[in-house]
Motif scaffolding. Structure first.
Motif, PDB file in Angstrom:
ATOM      1  N   ARG A 140       0.831  -1.212   0.000  1.00 13.03           N
ATOM      2  CA  ARG A 140       0.000   0.000   0.000  1.00 13.03           C
ATOM      3  C   ARG A 140       0.861   1.256   0.000  1.00 13.03           C
ATOM      4  O   ARG A 140       0.409   2.328  -0.415  1.00 13.03           O
ATOM      5  N   LYS A 141       2.085   1.145   0.486  1.00 13.24           N
ATOM      6  CA  LYS A 141       3.012   2.275   0.508  1.00 13.24           C
ATOM      7  C   LYS A 141       3.947   2.273  -0.702  1.00 13.24           C
ATOM      8  O   LYS A 141       4.870   3.078  -0.781  1.00 13.24           O
ATOM      9  N   GLY A 142       3.728   1.336  -1.629  1.00 11.02           N
ATOM     10  CA  GLY A 142       4.542   1.279  -2.828  1.00 11.02           C
ATOM     11  C   GLY A 142       5.880   0.596  -2.628  1.00 11.02           C
ATOM     12  O   GLY A 142       6.814   0.813  -3.422  1.00 11.02           O
ATOM     13  N   ILE A 143       5.990  -0.245  -1.606  1.00 14.85           N
ATOM     14  CA  ILE A 143       7.247  -0.917  -1.295  1.00 14.85           C
ATOM     15  C   ILE A 143       7.147  -2.388  -1.692  1.00 14.85           C
ATOM     16  O   ILE A 143       6.191  -3.084  -1.308  1.00 14.85           O
ATOM     17  N   ASP A 144       8.109  -2.856  -2.472  1.00 13.80           N
ATOM     18  CA  ASP A 144       8.135  -4.249  -2.891  1.00 13.80           C
ATOM     19  C   ASP A 144       8.395  -5.159  -1.692  1.00 13.80           C
ATOM     20  O   ASP A 144       9.101  -4.781  -0.739  1.00 13.80           O
ATOM     21  N   THR A 145       7.847  -6.364  -1.750  1.00 13.59           N
ATOM     22  CA  THR A 145       8.004  -7.316  -0.647  1.00 13.59           C
ATOM     23  C   THR A 145       8.381  -8.692  -1.179  1.00 13.59           C
ATOM     24  O   THR A 145       8.209  -8.991  -2.372  1.00 13.59           O
ATOM     25  N   VAL A 146       8.850  -9.526  -0.276  1.00 12.64           N
ATOM     26  CA  VAL A 146       9.106 -10.929  -0.577  1.00 12.64           C
ATOM     27  C   VAL A 146       8.814 -11.722   0.683  1.00 12.64           C
ATOM     28  O   VAL A 146       9.069 -11.255   1.797  1.00 12.64           O
ATOM     29  N   LEU A 147       8.219 -12.903   0.541  1.00 10.10           N
ATOM     30  CA  LEU A 147       7.942 -13.743   1.691  1.00 10.10           C
ATOM     31  C   LEU A 147       9.237 -14.410   2.154  1.00 10.10           C
ATOM     32  O   LEU A 147       9.987 -14.991   1.358  1.00 10.10           O
ATOM     33  N   PHE A 148       9.479 -14.315   3.461  1.00 10.20           N
ATOM     34  CA  PHE A 148      10.762 -14.782   3.997  1.00 10.20           C
ATOM     35  C   PHE A 148      10.594 -15.145   5.460  1.00 10.20           C
ATOM     36  O   PHE A 148       9.871 -14.481   6.206  1.00 10.20           O
ATOM     37  N   ASP A 149      11.292 -16.202   5.861  1.00 11.68           N
ATOM     38  CA  ASP A 149      11.306 -16.610   7.259  1.00 11.68           C
ATOM     39  C   ASP A 149      12.705 -17.143   7.564  1.00 11.68           C
ATOM     40  O   ASP A 149      13.188 -18.049   6.869  1.00 11.68           O
ATOM     41  N   PHE A 150      13.357 -16.577   8.583  1.00 10.57           N
ATOM     42  CA  PHE A 150      14.685 -17.057   8.949  1.00 10.57           C
ATOM     43  C   PHE A 150      14.692 -18.558   9.219  1.00 10.57           C
ATOM     44  O   PHE A 150      15.678 -19.246   8.946  1.00 10.57           O
ATOM     45  N   ASP A 151      13.594 -19.085   9.749  1.00 12.28           N
ATOM     46  CA  ASP A 151      13.539 -20.499  10.109  1.00 12.28           C
ATOM     47  C   ASP A 151      13.162 -21.405   8.953  1.00 12.28           C
ATOM     48  O   ASP A 151      13.164 -22.632   9.102  1.00 12.28           O
ATOM     49  N   ASP A 152      12.838 -20.826   7.810  1.00 15.61           N
ATOM     50  CA  ASP A 152      12.498 -21.604   6.619  1.00 15.61           C
ATOM     51  C   ASP A 152      13.559 -21.349   5.559  1.00 15.61           C
ATOM     52  O   ASP A 152      13.450 -20.421   4.766  1.00 15.61           O
ATOM     53  N   GLU A 153      14.582 -22.191   5.550  1.00 16.06           N
ATOM     54  CA  GLU A 153      15.694 -21.931   4.633  1.00 16.06           C
ATOM     55  C   GLU A 153      15.281 -22.047   3.168  1.00 16.06           C
ATOM     56  O   GLU A 153      15.960 -21.504   2.285  1.00 16.06           O
ATOM     57  N   LEU A 154      14.162 -22.715   2.895  1.00 18.93           N
ATOM     58  CA  LEU A 154      13.680 -22.802   1.520  1.00 18.93           C
ATOM     59  C   LEU A 154      13.192 -21.456   1.005  1.00 18.93           C
ATOM     60  O   LEU A 154      13.061 -21.266  -0.205  1.00 18.93           O
ATOM     61  N   SER A 155      12.913 -20.528   1.919  1.00 19.91           N
ATOM     62  CA  SER A 155      12.467 -19.189   1.499  1.00 19.91           C
ATOM     63  C   SER A 155      13.627 -18.258   1.192  1.00 19.91           C
ATOM     64  O   SER A 155      13.422 -17.177   0.634  1.00 19.91           O
ATOM     65  N   HIS A 156      14.832 -18.666   1.531  1.00 19.27           N
ATOM     66  CA  HIS A 156      15.964 -17.748   1.436  1.00 19.27           C
ATOM     67  C   HIS A 156      16.362 -17.420  -0.002  1.00 19.27           C
ATOM     68  O   HIS A 156      16.622 -16.260  -0.337  1.00 19.27           O
ATOM     69  N   ALA A 157      16.447 -18.445  -0.851  1.00 16.29           N
ATOM     70  CA  ALA A 157      16.959 -18.224  -2.206  1.00 16.29           C
ATOM     71  C   ALA A 157      16.102 -17.232  -2.980  1.00 16.29           C
ATOM     72  O   ALA A 157      16.633 -16.322  -3.636  1.00 16.29           O
ATOM     73  N   GLU A 158      14.782 -17.383  -2.905  1.00 12.13           N
ATOM     74  CA  GLU A 158      13.896 -16.467  -3.627  1.00 12.13           C
ATOM     75  C   GLU A 158      13.986 -15.057  -3.056  1.00 12.13           C
ATOM     76  O   GLU A 158      13.993 -14.069  -3.804  1.00 12.13           O
ATOM     77  N   ALA A 159      14.062 -14.964  -1.712  1.00 18.04           N
ATOM     78  CA  ALA A 159      14.146 -13.642  -1.090  1.00 18.04           C
ATOM     79  C   ALA A 159      15.431 -12.925  -1.477  1.00 18.04           C
ATOM     80  O   ALA A 159      15.453 -11.692  -1.591  1.00 18.04           O
ATOM     81  N   LEU A 160      16.490 -13.675  -1.672  1.00 13.10           N
ATOM     82  CA  LEU A 160      17.805 -13.087  -1.939  1.00 13.10           C
ATOM     83  C   LEU A 160      18.121 -12.955  -3.429  1.00 13.10           C
ATOM     84  O   LEU A 160      19.210 -12.494  -3.790  1.00 13.10           O
ATOM     85  N   LYS A 161      17.202 -13.329  -4.292  1.00 11.73           N
ATOM     86  CA  LYS A 161      17.454 -13.299  -5.728  1.00 11.73           C
ATOM     87  C   LYS A 161      17.790 -11.888  -6.201  1.00 11.73           C
ATOM     88  O   LYS A 161      17.027 -10.943  -5.983  1.00 11.73           O
TER      89      LYS A 161
END
Length: 296
Positions: free
Chosen positions: A49-70
């Motif tokens: 809503r503020k025009g800021i891009d986001t990515v789903l990420f959880d430190f405890d879910d290492e499977l989320s790391h690669a996409e977040a860090l792309k």
């Protein structure tokens, strides 16, 4: 090499007080792309809503790391306040290395390099891992956040002018979290200037009695500090189901503050104007900014 024309900055801890304010400092800068790392779609919508891009990420879910860090070039790393910060940081930094991240800004904790306060030392172990992995880095070591007098653990601290803490009459060094966020933002914008730096940040030294006196004078209502034993804190944390590995460390450092056995607990630093070109927030300024929140 990043596919983006502009450096991409990933902000972890994006909904926290430092991460969120760091985004506020960066969001209108047209020389970088800012991405807020969030755990849920609901939190993502708040940023979108503020025009800021986001990515789903959880430190405890290492499977989320690669996409977040792309295609990410720079990272602000803000972990939870538990002993898991050690594992979380290592796994995330390993992923960041694989992804090609160049510069890491780490939100740590107080203390000189030889600190013996346990949870401060945990942060310094993370710092050393960042360095050993070969990242360009900036280490942030804030002293006690002034915002802790507004709320702590989601609870209001000052109620009807009365507040309790667990350090007797110790004088502590303090910093506004917004000042920490400003330094974080500049470190992410200009790694060429801030790489290799460790910034200790504490700019006003006050006891809780001092703060109560200032509040009384500036708000024109009575405020009183009523010290309690650190044992009261420990019991409340146990009853609340908090992470006790971390809270035992906090309990121990409260005892050390009260006994006056933490060297340099009231130390203040002169680096903020050199880093930002501005003066740091003092307690007088902080009370003025948050007068409505303290008032009753």
């Amino acid at each position: 090499m990043s596919e983006s024309k502009l450096p991409r900055i990933l902000i972890t801890g994006a909904t926290g007080q430092v991460g969120n304010k760091t985004i506020e400092f960066l969001k209108n800068n047209n020389e970088v792309e800012v991405i807020a790392a969030v755990r849920t779609q609901d939190k993502a919508r708040q940023f979108k809503r503020k025009g800021i891009d986001t990515v789903l990420f959880d430190f405890d879910d290492e499977l989320s790391h690669a996409e977040a860090l792309k295609n990410v070039d720079r990272v602000l790393i803000v972990t939870d306040y538990t002993v898991d910060m050690l594992r979380q940081s290592k796994v995330f930094l390993d992923s960041a290395k694989v992804a090609g991240v160049k510069h890491v800004v780490h939100l740590g904790a107080c203390g000189p390099d030889n600190t013996t306060v346990a949870h401060w030392a945990w942060h310094q172990l993370v710092e050393k891992y960042i360095e050993s992995a070969g990242f360009s880095f900036t280490h942030l070591r804030p002293e006690t956040f002034m915002q802790n007098m507004l709320s702590y653990g989601g609870k209001q601290v000052v109620k009807e002018g009365i507040f309790n803490q667990y350090v007797e009459n110790a004088t502590k060094s303090w910093v506004d979290a917004e000042d920490v966020a400003q330094v974080a933002a500049l470190s992410l914008l200009h790694p060429d200037i801030h790489s290799g730096k460790t910034y200790r940040m504490g700019y006003d030294a006050k006891s809780y009695d001092d703060i109560a006196e200032m509040l009384t004078k500036m708000i024109k209502k009575p405020f009183q500090y009523q010290p309690q034993s650190p044992d009261v804190f420990l019991k409340s944390m146990q009853e609340s189901g908090a992470d006790m590995a971390y809270m035992h460390c906090v309990y121990d450092h409260y005892k050390r503050y009260a006994a006056g056995t933490i060297p340099g607990a009231d130390e203040i630093f002169d680096n903020f104007p050199l880093i930002t070109g501005n003066n740091p927030v003092t307690w007088e300024t902080f009370i003025k900014k948050h007068k409505a929140e303290f008032d009753y």
